[in-house]
Design an enzyme around this catalytic site. Structure first.
Site, PDB file in Angstrom:
ATOM      1  CB  SER A  73      71.761  77.164  39.602  1.00  0.00           C
ATOM      2  OG  SER A  73      71.250  76.936  40.958  1.00  0.00           O
ATOM      3  CE  LYS A  74      66.257  81.014  35.283  1.00  0.00           C
ATOM      4  NZ  LYS A  74      67.670  81.211  34.497  1.00  0.00           N
ATOM      5  NE  ARG A  75      70.277  75.857  44.849  1.00  0.00           N
ATOM      6  CZ  ARG A  75      71.452  75.962  45.459  1.00  0.00           C
ATOM      7  NH1 ARG A  75      71.468  76.670  46.666  1.00  0.00           N
ATOM      8  NH2 ARG A  75      72.585  75.325  44.765  1.00  0.00           N
TER       9      ARG A  75
END
Ligand code: GLU
Length: 523
Positions: free
Chosen positions: A269-271
């Protein structure tokens, strides 16, 4: 769910006729690399078997879907080279290819009506409040919540009349009591019991079809033979098998591939940083490297090879060689493959690929501006940029690194400002400069920057340097003195591009001026 994996990989259901697969993105965001991998596996599978690969846009979630996202997904797929055979933009014999259009054409309502008529579905008039209360009660009893079938017993004509009179109603699928088997090419066999599946909604009260229903109606209508998608849909397959059977069709062969995880084991994910195809394009990754990397995340060809072109992957792709282990995203490996794919580019293609990066970096310095001007055609095409691009090709990991390295060809330090220029006073430097100046007629020139001109100039430069080395040897001048003198004279710096690139790229005007200035410096 009872996972009963066979050691032998089953071939999936019976598949008559030509292979037809689909990639079915929901246009609720940009193209994630995980979805790109799904598209890729569908593409490779279809191309390997000479089948058809269809793009279907699943835009039934009107609030979250947008045509802008649809356009960007299609642009990213095209950029990756995953061109489709049928789709909303190019049409085909099984259209329309947008669920919103299929819905407007009444295709889902029609299919739902058939199931209603056959008693395989029923109208449900339960209010949202009642459903929530019922769910809470079941949870409190420690049971798996599912619809209690209150409306399943309603008399068919009466229910139809109520719905026709405008009473809000959903349509639910009547889940039969049966064992459900999902035989998956990647996962083997998984058995589900219909007992845990409640009568699910196939048509919402607003008239829209639910995901599990629309997908099956479409897969039947589009004659899909294999469903290849992420394993987050494996439990949906159980519901979908039931709908296929209710509609009198054999389910397609299933292949649910693993999802992409970050290095910490959580879903990418963007994380974790970049996740969309657009992010990676902006960072300077080539489409050929991205698809090569994504393919290898859980597939491997026979043998040890890792760098593969799209054509090679098409030649070898088999679902039987896709592993069900989680796929961990490894940027190092993507970087390595990207470098290899950059080395493989023809000069013209490399130059094309670099344009947006030079453009983006160009405004910052005068030298960058000149390089940008040439790259974008605003300035006369120059051999210098083409030679610079050739020089950096072997060291790039991403295209985004190129402008900084290319600038060295345009940003020559004046000798008066150069610390390294002191070295020009060492013994032998003057002789080297004189020798180089005397050979002016033989200085190479990359002319218009065509691949041929660059290759010829580099060959000429190497030959000339070889002769100078010989001449130096006869005069007891060390090769090191030859190379350092010329490099410092030409660039004002001790390190940078190799000499053949400098000689081929700088152009005779600059070379003459720099060598003469250096000569004055020696005395
Ligand atoms: N629209 C679904 C998704 O984006 C596709 C599911 C399917 O392939 O059946 O996840």
């Amino acid at each position: 769910m009872n996972d009963a994996n066979n050691s032998a990989v089953p071939a999936g259901g019976p598949v008559p006729g030509p292979v037809r697969v689909r990639f079915a993105p929901s246009p609720t965001g940009t193209l994630h690399v995980g979805s790109a991998r799904t598209a890729l596996y569908n593409y490779l599978f279809a191309r390997h078997l000479g089948g058809s690969y269809i793009l279907r846009i699943e835009d039934t979630d009107v609030a979250r879907s947008s045509s802008e996202h649809e356009r960007s997904i299609m642009a990213d797929l095209a950029w990756l080279g995953l061109e489709w055979d049928e789709g909303p933009d190019i049409g085909g014999d099984f259209g329309p290819y947008r669920q919103s259009e299929r819905s407007a054409a009444g295709l889902y309502a029609h299919a739902a009506q058939r199931l209603l008529d056959e008693g395989k579905a029923y109208y449900c008039f339960c209010s949202q409040e009642r459903l929530e209360e019922q769910k809470a009660r079941m949870l409190a009893r420690g049971e798996m919540p599912k619809y209690d079938r209150r409306c399943a017993a309603l008399e068919r004509e009466e229910a139809a009349a109520r719905a026709a009179a405008g009473e809000p109603a959903t349509i639910r699928f009547r889940v039969p009591e049966t064992a459900i088997e999902v035989t998956d090419i990647i996962h083997g066999r998984t058995d589900f019991s219909s007992g845990v599946i409640g009568d699910f909604i196939i048509m919402r009260s607003d008239g829209g079809a639910s995901y599990n229903f629309a997908v099956v109606v479409d897969d039947i209508a589009m004659a899909i033979t294999h469903v290849i998608r992420g394993e987050d849909h494996l439990t949906n397959a159980a519901r979908q098998v039931l709908v296929f059977q209710a509609m009198g069709h054999e389910p397609p062969a299933w292949a649910h591939h693993s999802l992409i995880m970050g290095p910490d084991g959580a879903k990418l994910s963007k994380r974790h940083g970049a996740t969309s195809v657009g992010d990676f394009r902006g960072m300077g990754y080539l489409p050929s490297a991205i698809i090569n990397y994504l393919a290898l995340l859980s597939w491997s060809p026979a043998g040890e090879r890792e760098k593969l072109s799209k054509e090679e992957m098409v030649g070898e792709f088999e679902l039987q060689r896709v592993s069900k282990s989680p796929a961990i995203f490894d940027l190092q490996k993507l970087n390595w493959l990207n470098g290899l794919h950059i080395r493989d580019l023809e000069l013209e293609d490399l130059r094309q690929a670099l344009v947006p990066f030079l453009k983006a970096a160009g405004g910052e310095t005068a030298a960058g501006g000149e390089a940008m001007g040439i790259a974008t055609g605003a300035e006369k095409s120059s051999g210098r940029l083409a030679v610079a691009e050739t020089a950096v090709q072997t060291s790039l990991v991403t295209l985004a690194e190129a402008p900084g390295l290319i600038e060295e060809f345009f940003m020559l330090t004046p000798l008066a400002e150069s610390e390294a220029a002191r070295e020009l006073k060492e013994e032998g430097s003057g002789a080297v400069l004189e020798m180089a100046l005397a050979d002016e007629r033989r200085w190479p020139d990359a002319g218009d920057g065509s691949a041929e001109a660059v290759t010829q100039a580099l060959e000429a430069a190497r030959a000339l340097i070889k002769e100078w080395k010989k001449a130096c040897k006869q005069s007891d001048i060390l090769p090191k003195r030859l190379f350092r003198t010329l490099r410092i004279a030409l660039t004002g710096r001790e390190s940078g591009p190799e000499l053949p690139f400098l000689l081929s790229g700088l152009g005779s005007g600059t070379i003459r001026q720099r060598l003469q200035a250096a000569k004055e410096f020696t005395s």
